[in-house]
Scaffold this active site. Structure first.
Site, PDB file in Angstrom:
ATOM      1  N   GLU A  17      10.940   4.083  -3.623  1.00 26.14           N
ATOM      2  CA  GLU A  17      10.171   4.111  -2.369  1.00 26.14           C
ATOM      3  C   GLU A  17      10.930   3.354  -1.284  1.00 26.14           C
ATOM      4  O   GLU A  17      11.464   2.276  -1.545  1.00 26.14           O
ATOM      5  CB  GLU A  17       8.802   3.467  -2.572  1.00 26.14           C
ATOM      6  N   ALA A  51       0.393   2.229   8.685  1.00 25.86           N
ATOM      7  CA  ALA A  51      -1.050   2.186   8.460  1.00 25.86           C
ATOM      8  C   ALA A  51      -1.844   2.899   9.557  1.00 25.86           C
ATOM      9  O   ALA A  51      -2.784   3.636   9.274  1.00 25.86           O
ATOM     10  CB  ALA A  51      -1.488   0.740   8.332  1.00 25.86           C
ATOM     11  N   ASP A 108      -5.454   1.670   4.274  1.00 23.32           N
ATOM     12  CA  ASP A 108      -6.331   0.495   4.172  1.00 23.32           C
ATOM     13  C   ASP A 108      -7.244   0.427   5.387  1.00 23.32           C
ATOM     14  O   ASP A 108      -6.884   0.895   6.478  1.00 23.32           O
ATOM     15  CB  ASP A 108      -5.480  -0.785   4.071  1.00 23.32           C
ATOM     16  N   ALA A 124      -9.253   9.976   0.524  1.00 19.22           N
ATOM     17  CA  ALA A 124      -8.001  10.711   0.286  1.00 19.22           C
ATOM     18  C   ALA A 124      -8.275  12.148  -0.186  1.00 19.22           C
ATOM     19  O   ALA A 124      -7.517  13.057   0.151  1.00 19.22           O
ATOM     20  CB  ALA A 124      -7.157   9.964  -0.745  1.00 19.22           C
ATOM     21  N   HIS A 148      -9.143  -0.124  -7.728  1.00 20.14           N
ATOM     22  CA  HIS A 148      -9.090  -0.307  -6.274  1.00 20.14           C
ATOM     23  C   HIS A 148     -10.124  -1.368  -5.903  1.00 20.14           C
ATOM     24  O   HIS A 148     -11.251  -1.335  -6.399  1.00 20.14           O
ATOM     25  CB  HIS A 148      -9.383   1.026  -5.558  1.00 20.14           C
ATOM     26  N   LYS A 164     -10.242  13.354  -7.277  1.00 19.87           N
ATOM     27  CA  LYS A 164      -9.039  13.559  -6.446  1.00 19.87           C
ATOM     28  C   LYS A 164      -8.108  14.568  -7.140  1.00 19.87           C
ATOM     29  O   LYS A 164      -7.538  15.444  -6.495  1.00 19.87           O
ATOM     30  CB  LYS A 164      -8.357  12.194  -6.294  1.00 19.87           C
ATOM     31  N   LYS A 271      16.063  -2.299  -0.630  1.00 21.41           N
ATOM     32  CA  LYS A 271      17.215  -3.100  -1.085  1.00 21.41           C
ATOM     33  C   LYS A 271      18.032  -2.264  -2.068  1.00 21.41           C
ATOM     34  O   LYS A 271      17.741  -2.261  -3.277  1.00 21.41           O
ATOM     35  CB  LYS A 271      16.729  -4.378  -1.765  1.00 21.41           C
TER      36      LYS A 271
HETATM   37  P1  FAD Z   1      -9.063   6.844  -1.941  1.00 25.77           P
HETATM   38  O1  FAD Z   1      -8.584   7.624  -3.089  1.00 25.77           O
HETATM   39  O2  FAD Z   1      -9.817   7.563  -0.871  1.00 25.77           O
HETATM   40  O3  FAD Z   1      -9.977   5.660  -2.514  1.00 25.77           O
HETATM   41  C1  FAD Z   1     -10.396   4.577  -1.682  1.00 25.77           C
HETATM   42  C2  FAD Z   1     -11.665   3.948  -2.271  1.00 25.77           C
HETATM   43  O4  FAD Z   1     -12.758   4.865  -2.125  1.00 25.77           O
HETATM   44  C3  FAD Z   1     -11.577   3.656  -3.775  1.00 25.77           C
HETATM   45  O5  FAD Z   1     -12.320   2.495  -4.036  1.00 25.77           O
HETATM   46  C4  FAD Z   1     -12.204   4.870  -4.416  1.00 25.77           C
HETATM   47  O6  FAD Z   1     -12.731   4.603  -5.696  1.00 25.77           O
HETATM   48  C5  FAD Z   1     -13.305   5.196  -3.398  1.00 25.77           C
HETATM   49  N1  FAD Z   1     -13.630   6.625  -3.371  1.00 25.77           N
HETATM   50  C6  FAD Z   1     -12.774   7.676  -3.426  1.00 25.77           C
HETATM   51  N2  FAD Z   1     -13.442   8.836  -3.366  1.00 25.77           N
HETATM   52  C7  FAD Z   1     -14.747   8.514  -3.238  1.00 25.77           C
HETATM   53  C8  FAD Z   1     -15.940   9.284  -3.131  1.00 25.77           C
HETATM   54  N3  FAD Z   1     -15.916  10.610  -3.150  1.00 25.77           N
HETATM   55  N4  FAD Z   1     -17.128   8.622  -3.010  1.00 25.77           N
HETATM   56  C9  FAD Z   1     -17.168   7.263  -3.032  1.00 25.77           C
HETATM   57  N5  FAD Z   1     -16.060   6.486  -3.142  1.00 25.77           N
HETATM   58  C10 FAD Z   1     -14.868   7.106  -3.245  1.00 25.77           C
HETATM   59  N6  FAD Z   1      -1.027   2.709   2.738  1.00 25.77           N
HETATM   60  C11 FAD Z   1      -0.439   3.053   3.913  1.00 25.77           C
HETATM   61  O7  FAD Z   1      -0.976   2.743   4.982  1.00 25.77           O
HETATM   62  N7  FAD Z   1       0.747   3.770   3.954  1.00 25.77           N
HETATM   63  C12 FAD Z   1       1.387   4.134   2.811  1.00 25.77           C
HETATM   64  O8  FAD Z   1       2.444   4.778   2.869  1.00 25.77           O
HETATM   65  C13 FAD Z   1       0.812   3.788   1.532  1.00 25.77           C
HETATM   66  N8  FAD Z   1       1.402   4.150   0.379  1.00 25.77           N
HETATM   67  C14 FAD Z   1       0.805   3.838  -0.818  1.00 25.77           C
HETATM   68  C15 FAD Z   1       1.402   4.263  -2.008  1.00 25.77           C
HETATM   69  C16 FAD Z   1       0.836   3.945  -3.232  1.00 25.77           C
HETATM   70  C17 FAD Z   1       1.495   4.424  -4.515  1.00 25.77           C
HETATM   71  C18 FAD Z   1      -0.366   3.173  -3.290  1.00 25.77           C
HETATM   72  C19 FAD Z   1      -0.976   2.803  -4.612  1.00 25.77           C
HETATM   73  C20 FAD Z   1      -0.988   2.767  -2.101  1.00 25.77           C
HETATM   74  C21 FAD Z   1      -0.422   3.089  -0.862  1.00 25.77           C
HETATM   75  N9  FAD Z   1      -1.007   2.713   0.355  1.00 25.77           N
HETATM   76  C22 FAD Z   1      -0.429   3.050   1.549  1.00 25.77           C
HETATM   77  C23 FAD Z   1      -2.239   1.904   0.349  1.00 25.77           C
HETATM   78  C24 FAD Z   1      -3.531   2.788   0.343  1.00 25.77           C
HETATM   79  O9  FAD Z   1      -3.636   3.463   1.572  1.00 25.77           O
HETATM   80  C25 FAD Z   1      -4.726   1.856   0.099  1.00 25.77           C
HETATM   81  O10 FAD Z   1      -4.664   1.315  -1.194  1.00 25.77           O
HETATM   82  C26 FAD Z   1      -6.109   2.398   0.421  1.00 25.77           C
HETATM   83  O11 FAD Z   1      -7.007   1.290   0.427  1.00 25.77           O
HETATM   84  C27 FAD Z   1      -6.673   3.403  -0.562  1.00 25.77           C
HETATM   85  O12 FAD Z   1      -6.033   4.605  -0.489  1.00 25.77           O
HETATM   86  P2  FAD Z   1      -6.356   5.787  -1.555  1.00 25.77           P
HETATM   87  O13 FAD Z   1      -5.589   6.940  -1.112  1.00 25.77           O
HETATM   88  O14 FAD Z   1      -6.218   5.292  -2.926  1.00 25.77           O
HETATM   89  O15 FAD Z   1      -7.933   6.023  -1.218  1.00 25.77           O
END
Ligand code: FAD
Length: 288
Positions: A17, A51, A108, A124, A148, A164, A271
């Protein structure tokens, strides 16, 4: 190439990454980093998305550079703070640039954020549905071995992951973790719950003391005693900490592979020397 194909055809994969710069005048430096990293020949390289979605062009530019270096790019995309119109524009641009893989993320929640209106996606999975509507992409999602932080329970967390995947995520990349047992338990639970796509283990080499506290805070990851001891002993000595961090990450990967986890994603922190040393430490294992 689609990452789903790479994961299907290769027994072991290691991906990297990178993150784009905050300012455009640094873009050439990040491109040079990509060129150096490409020499380690990762199976694919992902590029993060700012973000607030304000620097989407930066992500696109770096994804193009990855592609130009003969490596499959994975472009991250977040949805929480971008209008659907903006999302559609970014996804269409990715399609026009022949970027075939997107990591669909919610992003976030910024401090004080009030959820706007129907012009925005909340989760997502909604972004996954929208990307599928626009084009034939391979879509991945994020997962959290230690849950999460907003999830009510582990079960709810994995149920949401399953949803998802049912919407179209073809692989899940994990949040960083330092204790392999946490990932292995999580993998078991996912299998039990029918989350049946490759889970890619996210490994962050901790190579300096400043990075440690922030990474742990951000990721909510538990830290094994062995790791604490390393930080205590070497945290004040940058060269020793870097060497120890590289060895710890390499050992973590070898242990995961020994336990049947064959897909690894390295949070390289831009890095190249760190990712190259980890790859050297794995050379026979990867090519086995
Ligand atoms: P989601 O899958 O939408 O989940 C978020 C929360 O909502 C979880 O608690 C989940 O259980 C809950 N949820 C999901 N669906 C539902 C539903 N239908 N009903 C009720 N609750 C639900 N952030 C950035 O800004 N830029 C990046 O490039 C980036 N890259 C990342 C790469 C990786 C590998 C990881 C692990 C994280 C990354 N993040 C990035 C951070 C990420 O955006 C955050 O962790 C964010 O808080 C959650 O994103 P998610 O896509 O997992 O969300």
């Amino acid at each position: 190439m689609k990452i789903s194909e790479i994961l299907k055809n290769k027994e072991v994969t290691v991906s990297f990454e990178v993150f784009p710069p905050k300012q455009w005048d640094k873009i050439e430096n990040t491109k040079a980093t990509v060129r150096k990293m490409s020499k380690s020949n990762p199976d694919f390289m992902s590029v993060t998305y700012g973000a607030a979605g304000t620097r989407s062009g930066f992500t696109q530019e770096i994804a193009n550079e990855i592609k130009d270096n003969g490596i499959t790019p994975l472009s991250h995309l977040t949805c929480l703070t971008s209008t659907k119109e903006k999302i559609d524009r970014v996804v269409t641009e990715l399609k026009e640039n022949n970027i075939e893989n997107i990591l669909a993320l919610r992003g976030d929640i910024p401090e004080g954020f009030v959820f706007p209106d129907k012009q925005y996606f909340r989760y997502a999975y909604e972004l996954i549905n929208e990307i599928k509507r626009i084009g034939d992409f391979c879509i991945g999602g994020a997962c959290y071995p230690e849950m999460h932080p907003e999830s009510e329970s582990r079960e709810a967390d994995i149920n949401n992951l399953k949803f998802k995947v049912d919407c179209g995520a073809e692989f899940l990349t994990s949040q960083m973790f330092f204790d392999n047992e946490k990932f292995l338990e999580f993998k078991e639970l996912c299998i039990k719950k029918g989350v049946n796509v490759p889970l890619i283990a996210g490994i962050m080499p901790i190579t300096n003391a400043n990075q440690i506290k922030r990474s742990i805070e951000l990721s909510n990851s538990s830290v094994p005693k062995k790791f604490f001891k390393i930080m205590e002993r070497f945290g004040d000595d940058p060269k020793s900490m870097k060497q120890a961090g590289i060895v710890y990450a390499t050992e973590q990967i070898i242990d995961l592979m020994a336990n049947g986890v064959n897909n690894i994603h390295i949070y390289t922190m831009n890095k190249p020397e760190v990712s190259a040393q980890i790859m050297n430490g794995l050379s026979d294992i990867i090519n086995h």
